[in-house]
Design a protein around this motif. Structure first.
Motif, PDB file in Angstrom:
ATOM      1  N   CYS A 155      47.034  -3.113  -3.455  1.00 21.95           N
ATOM      2  CA  CYS A 155      47.265  -3.833  -1.707  1.00 21.95           C
ATOM      3  C   CYS A 155      48.115  -4.916  -2.046  1.00 21.95           C
ATOM      4  O   CYS A 155      48.792  -5.197  -0.993  1.00 21.95           O
ATOM      5  CB  CYS A 155      46.004  -3.648  -1.091  1.00 21.95           C
ATOM      6  SG  CYS A 155      45.418  -1.845  -0.772  1.00 21.95           S
TER       7      CYS A 155
ATOM      8  N   THR B 231      53.596  -0.022   7.100  1.00 21.57           N
ATOM      9  CA  THR B 231      52.466   1.132   6.550  1.00 21.57           C
ATOM     10  C   THR B 231      51.247   1.139   6.884  1.00 21.57           C
ATOM     11  O   THR B 231      50.897  -0.046   7.881  1.00 21.57           O
ATOM     12  CB  THR B 231      52.325   0.751   4.905  1.00 21.57           C
ATOM     13  OG1 THR B 231      51.982  -0.771   5.032  1.00 21.57           O
ATOM     14  CG2 THR B 231      53.624   0.625   4.287  1.00 21.57           C
TER      15      THR B 231
ATOM     16  N   THR C 138      40.981   4.505   4.151  1.00 21.86           N
ATOM     17  CA  THR C 138      40.021   4.680   3.146  1.00 21.86           C
ATOM     18  C   THR C 138      39.504   6.085   3.335  1.00 21.86           C
ATOM     19  O   THR C 138      39.507   6.703   4.492  1.00 21.86           O
ATOM     20  CB  THR C 138      38.864   3.878   3.422  1.00 21.86           C
ATOM     21  OG1 THR C 138      38.093   3.735   4.535  1.00 21.86           O
ATOM     22  CG2 THR C 138      39.209   2.227   3.174  1.00 21.86           C
ATOM     23  N   THR C 139      38.859   6.441   2.478  1.00 15.43           N
ATOM     24  CA  THR C 139      38.392   8.003   2.301  1.00 15.43           C
ATOM     25  C   THR C 139      36.961   7.956   1.981  1.00 15.43           C
ATOM     26  O   THR C 139      36.383   6.938   1.713  1.00 15.43           O
ATOM     27  CB  THR C 139      39.289   8.849   1.498  1.00 15.43           C
ATOM     28  OG1 THR C 139      38.959   8.453  -0.004  1.00 15.43           O
ATOM     29  CG2 THR C 139      40.647   8.680   1.633  1.00 15.43           C
TER      30      THR C 139
ATOM     31  N   ARG D 232      38.053   5.797  -1.969  1.00 19.52           N
ATOM     32  CA  ARG D 232      39.375   5.368  -2.331  1.00 19.52           C
ATOM     33  C   ARG D 232      40.098   4.950  -1.155  1.00 19.52           C
ATOM     34  O   ARG D 232      39.574   5.188  -0.009  1.00 19.52           O
ATOM     35  CB  ARG D 232      40.094   7.013  -2.652  1.00 19.52           C
ATOM     36  CG  ARG D 232      39.477   7.587  -3.980  1.00 19.52           C
ATOM     37  CD  ARG D 232      39.992   9.046  -4.105  1.00 19.52           C
ATOM     38  NE  ARG D 232      41.591   8.845  -4.253  1.00 19.52           N
ATOM     39  CZ  ARG D 232      42.388  10.185  -4.583  1.00 19.52           C
ATOM     40  NH1 ARG D 232      41.733  11.225  -4.729  1.00 19.52           N
ATOM     41  NH2 ARG D 232      43.523   9.902  -5.061  1.00 19.52           N
TER      42      ARG D 232
ATOM     43  N   GLU E 144      44.392   4.529   1.005  1.00 23.00           N
ATOM     44  CA  GLU E 144      45.531   5.307   0.795  1.00 23.00           C
ATOM     45  C   GLU E 144      46.394   4.246   1.641  1.00 23.00           C
ATOM     46  O   GLU E 144      45.996   3.607   2.576  1.00 23.00           O
ATOM     47  CB  GLU E 144      45.580   6.597   1.736  1.00 23.00           C
ATOM     48  CG  GLU E 144      44.706   7.754   0.603  1.00 23.00           C
ATOM     49  CD  GLU E 144      44.908   9.064   1.612  1.00 23.00           C
ATOM     50  OE1 GLU E 144      45.262   9.065   2.688  1.00 23.00           O
ATOM     51  OE2 GLU E 144      44.228   9.983   0.931  1.00 23.00           O
TER      52      GLU E 144
ATOM     53  N   SER F 227      50.136   4.668   3.830  1.00 23.93           N
ATOM     54  CA  SER F 227      50.973   5.695   4.005  1.00 23.93           C
ATOM     55  C   SER F 227      52.214   5.102   5.000  1.00 23.93           C
ATOM     56  O   SER F 227      51.827   4.118   5.580  1.00 23.93           O
ATOM     57  CB  SER F 227      50.311   6.667   4.909  1.00 23.93           C
ATOM     58  OG  SER F 227      49.626   6.281   5.957  1.00 23.93           O
TER      59      SER F 227
END
Length: 234
Positions: free
Chosen positions: A9, A20, A24-25, A29, A31, A33
């Motif tokens: 990051c 962008t 978070t998931t 993890r 992401e 985008s």
């Protein structure tokens, strides 16, 4: 709330208008985008912290943003100024700005006489304007915008308004004098080789001064704009 390093990051630089989005998931993890199309060789930017002023950016990440639209400065409380503060509507008319939309976003009108060309200078002027010690709405003449224009209220006490502006201007100048160095000295230091930490510290101090100077210039211009030519001195 837990803070942690997110590998990769830090490859993206910060911007208040990031292209962008960081999410978070549930699988531990994250992401990143893309939220807008980028031109060839255009840098993808990430917002590290929403609406962060330079103090927050400096203490958290070690850098500042010239002309940060969310930077903050201190003024005297409006209540201690003559008339309970400066008339917002009159300043809006002088600057040629309106506050549009549900978020009251400040915008220069086309052909505004004080519209700065440089982006950083423009953002400082708007930032300084938003933090002036305005009188509260409902006290005296409230701020308003009619038909996308602004005008000085007919019943504004010009002598009282001029006294409030002079007091706020004196406070700006006093705050600038409290610094151990001048803005010119800081800019001279920044033109020399400095360590990363020293450059960040001097840059932070210089940006505070630039914002104070922007406020002082705004108040000086308003005071000398001819609105108070016939106003008696308090």
């Amino acid at each position: 709330l837990i803070s942690a390093l997110a590998p990769c990051c830090d490859l993206l630089n910060h911007s208040t208008e990031a292209s962008t989005l960081f999410t978070t998931t549930d699988q531990n993890r994250f992401e990143i985008s893309l939220q807008a199309s980028l031109a060839a060789e255009q840098e993808a930017m990430l917002c590290y912290m929403e609406k962060a002023d330079n103090h927050k950016l400096m203490t958290t990440f070690g850098f500042t943003i010239p002309g940060n639209p969310y930077d903050k400065m201190k003024f005297l409380p409006p209540a201690v100024l003559p008339g309970g503060g400066i008339c917002k509507n009159s300043v809006m008319a002088y600057l040629g700005v309106v506050e549009a939309g549900p978020m009251r976003e400040v915008q220069f009108l086309p052909g505004a006489p004080l519209r700065p060309a440089a982006m950083a200078a423009r953002e400082r002027a708007l930032c300084a304007y938003k933090q002036l010690p305005f009188r509260s709405e409902g006290q005296g003449t409230p701020a308003c915008c009619v038909d996308n224009t602004t005008r000085t209220p007919d019943n504004l006490d010009l002598a009282e308004e001029a006294a409030a502006v002079r007091r706020a201007l004196e406070d700006c100048r006093a705050r600038l004098r409290r610094f151990a160095t001048s803005l010119e000295e800081d800019e001279a230091l920044l033109s020399q080789p400095l360590s990363a930490c020293a450059a960040a510290a001097v840059g932070y101090r210089a940006e505070k001064k630039r914002l104070l100077w922007a406020a002082a210039e705004l108040l000086e211009g308003y005071l000398d704009s001819g609105r108070f030519r016939d106003a008696p001195s308090h």
